[in-house]
Every structure is written in structure tokens, then in C-alpha cells.
Scaffold this active site. Structure first.
Site, PDB file in Angstrom:
ATOM      1  N   GLY A 176       0.201 -11.149  -8.658  1.00  0.00           N
ATOM      2  CA  GLY A 176       0.675 -11.815  -7.531  1.00  0.00           C
ATOM      3  C   GLY A 176       0.398 -11.550  -5.968  1.00  0.00           C
ATOM      4  N   ALA A 197      -3.556  -0.478   6.119  1.00  0.00           N
ATOM      5  CA  ALA A 197      -4.702  -1.174   6.487  1.00  0.00           C
ATOM      6  C   ALA A 197      -6.007  -0.028   5.813  1.00  0.00           C
ATOM      7  CB  ALA A 197      -5.166  -1.237   7.945  1.00  0.00           C
ATOM      8  N   ASP A 198      -6.873  -0.836   5.196  1.00  0.00           N
ATOM      9  CA  ASP A 198      -8.064  -0.137   4.628  1.00  0.00           C
ATOM     10  C   ASP A 198      -8.991   0.750   5.536  1.00  0.00           C
ATOM     11  OD1 ASP A 198      -7.597  -0.797   1.832  1.00  0.00           O
ATOM     12  OD2 ASP A 198      -7.898  -2.737   2.554  1.00  0.00           O
ATOM     13  N   GLY A 247       0.843  -1.190  -0.132  1.00  0.00           N
ATOM     14  CA  GLY A 247      -0.080   0.021   0.018  1.00  0.00           C
ATOM     15  C   GLY A 247       0.766   1.320  -0.122  1.00  0.00           C
ATOM     16  N   GLY A 296      -6.886  -5.586   1.977  1.00  0.00           N
ATOM     17  CA  GLY A 296      -7.477  -6.398   0.679  1.00  0.00           C
ATOM     18  C   GLY A 296      -8.208  -5.665  -0.083  1.00  0.00           C
ATOM     19  N   ASP A 354       2.470  -2.602   7.876  1.00  0.00           N
ATOM     20  CA  ASP A 354       1.473  -2.807   6.851  1.00  0.00           C
ATOM     21  C   ASP A 354       0.417  -1.828   6.902  1.00  0.00           C
ATOM     22  OD1 ASP A 354       0.385  -3.963   4.674  1.00  0.00           O
ATOM     23  OD2 ASP A 354      -0.493  -5.870   5.900  1.00  0.00           O
ATOM     24  N   GLU A 386      -0.034 -12.079   3.131  1.00  0.00           N
ATOM     25  CA  GLU A 386       0.091 -10.892   4.020  1.00  0.00           C
ATOM     26  C   GLU A 386      -0.531 -10.895   5.201  1.00  0.00           C
ATOM     27  OE1 GLU A 386      -1.706  -6.077   3.615  1.00  0.00           O
ATOM     28  OE2 GLU A 386      -1.796  -7.549   1.859  1.00  0.00           O
TER      29      GLU A 386
END
Length: 291
Positions: free
Chosen positions: A163, A143-144, A85, A156, A141, A169
Site C-alpha cells: 500500500g 528522506a533517504d 520511515g 522511496g 517526512d 507521499e
């Protein structure tokens, strides 16, 4: 075919009305009981209410949030999970810069996607592929969505660029000894809405889609994600197939989601569901920007 349920099917009763639980068959009795004691009428799992909130830190913008994450949590010699992201891309670039400057050394990155691997390679970060027995010291990471009270995350929603793997993840995030999510202010909220990506077996995908539609009857629409072209319930002529061979269903909630952990638990119990984009129950730190 999964039915497209619109928000028009919702009752106009005031929040907290007892019959709300009956319109949400995926909420268990224990969770539904909390509707009566919640001032907003939203169900909350007791185990989530009891869980301590992890540290939350702020930065002026997303770039600074990414930089602070690297400076505060990454040390020389670490194996670092590299998220996917916009924010993770900024952190990867900054991590590469710190390596070139000599402030960090002997870092090995474990990319969670093709895009993060590409960013890391351009930044000069040595890489290793994810393996189940690999010890990951720290991971960051995107995050939405992050639920304020529990730090439950949704990942996601972004378009897959080839890929991509929600399974990998999530595995990297769960394996890491330390974890930080880097998000913008508007992604950190208790107003939970939008879609939850669900990975399903491709063989009987329509049957699974219909079961999920029945599970969230009146609360969500279920669409199969396309690899190209317009989205729709069937996913068009070219439905997306992940590298593990799964289809992706986007469960699009037409009202606020009362309890992400309960949604995850309900999906985990369904035949045909392989995984989903909800990450809960993992200790983590949240680094959020003010923009």
C-alpha cells in the site's frame, strides 16, 4: 532488456575534464558548461546555485530530532502530513504522546503510507485520507538522501510494505504549507550516490527501462524492483506493482550524481515515466541528528 552497465566503463580522466559531459548525455549543455567552472568537476544547475538554503537544525539523535520537529512546528488545530520511515515513526509516536498529555489538541493526521497510518492509529492520532483539495498545514517526512546545498531530497528507496505510494507521499509533501525532513547526519551530504526509484507504466515497462538505460548510459544500472525474492534487471517472477498499478525501476548510479534536479527534469520529460523519488524546489526545513 535494460543493460547492466558497470563502473568499469568510466573514464579515468581527472575531474572537470570537458569530455565528462559527453559521457553523461542526460546533462544539458547549460549544465555541462558549468563543469569548466566547478572546482570539483560536478555539474550544478545555475537555478540551484541561486536558490537560498533553507534552515538546517541539529539534534543529538534521531529521537530528539523528531521531538524538536513536533515541538517547533506542530500547533493545535493543524492538519499534519505524516511521513514514512524510522524518523517519521518516532515523530508520530511523540505527536500522539503530546495529544494524550493535552499539550496539543484538534490535530488531524494525513498518513503517507500504510505504515504511518498504523503508527498514527496506535498513537491515537485522528486521521484523514489524502485528497487533492485538502489543506495540509505542516508535514514531516524521512528522506533517504538530502543534498546539502539545495536540500533536494530522495525518497522511496525503502522496501515497500504494502500500500505504499511515492505519488501520494510526494503529493502530501508538496501540498503542505510547511515541511521538515528528519534525517541522520550521514543522509545529509553532497556525495550523492545510490539509487533513484522511478515509477513507470506497466504496459511497456521494458521499453521505458531501455530508454532510461540509454539516457544514463555508462552512469547507472536499471533494475525492476521485485515484490519478493532476489532483485535483478527484470524484477524476478514477482515484480513489484504499486497500488496505482505501476512498476518501480531502481536507477542505480555507479558513480556520484552531479545534479539531482537535472536527473528529475530528464525523467519528467520521458514517455512512460509516471513519477520518481526526487523532491526538489520545495521550501523546507531540515532537522538532522548527529548520530
Amino acid at each position: 532488456m535494460a543493460r547492466a552497465i558497470t563502473s568499469a566503463s568510466f573514464s579515468a580522466s581527472p575531474p572537470g575534464a570537458p569530455h565528462l559531459a559527453l559521457r553523461r548525455p542526460w546533462i544539458t549543455r547549460s549544465v555541462a558548461a558549468s563543469l569548466h567552472s566547478s572546482p570539483t568537476g560536478l555539474a550544478r544547475s545555475p537555478r540551484l546555485l541561486a536558490r537560498a538554503t533553507a534552515p538546517v537544525a541539529c539534534a543529538p539523535d534521531l529521537l530528539q530530532a523528531a521531538k524538536v520537529t513536533v515541538d517547533e512546528y506542530v500547533r493545535s488545530g493543524m492538519v499534519v502530513g505524516l511521513g514514512s520511515g524510522r524518523a517519521s515513526g518516532l515523530a508520530i509516536k511523540y505527536l500522539g504522546r503530546r495529544l494524550r498529555e493535552g499539550a496539543l489538541k484538534d490535530i488531524v493526521g494525513v498518513p503517507s503510507s500504510v505504515s504511518s497510518a498504523s503508527e498514527a492509529a496506535k498513537a491515537g492520532i485522528p486521521l484523514n485520507n489524502y485528497q487533492e483539495n485538502l489543506q495540509i498545514d505542516f508535514a514531516f517526512d524521512d528522506a533517504d538522501l538530502i543534498e546539502e546545498r539545495t536540500l533536494t531530497a530522495v525518497i522511496g528507496r525503502r522496501k515497500f510494505e504494502g500500500g505504499e505510494s511515492i505519488i501520494e507521499e510526494k503529493s502530501i509533501v508538496k501540498t503542505a504549507s510547511g515541511l521538515a525532513f528528519i534525517v541522520a547526519q550521514n543522509q545529509y551530504t553532497n556525495d550523492l550516490d545510490g539509487s533513484i526509484p522511478v515509477l513507470i507504466n506497466s504496459g511497456n515497462w521494458l521499453e521505458t527501462a531501455e530508454e532510461i538505460d540509454d539516457l544514463f548510459l555508462g552512469d547507472a544500472e536499471v533494475w525492476r524492483r521485485p515484490s519478493s525474492g532476489n532483485a535483478g534487471p527484470l524484477g524476478g517472477d514477482f515484480p513489484l506493482v504499486t497500488r496505482e498499478g505501476h512498476h518501480v525501476l531502481d536507477v542505480i548510479f555507479t558513480s556520484s550524481i552531479p545534479d539531482l534536479a537535472q536527473v528529475a527534469e530528464s525523467l519528467d520529460q520521458m514517455d512512460g515515466v509516471v513519477d520518481h523519488g526526487i523532491i526538489c524546489g520545495i521550501p523546507c526545513t531540515l532537522m538532522k541528528s548527529k548520530d
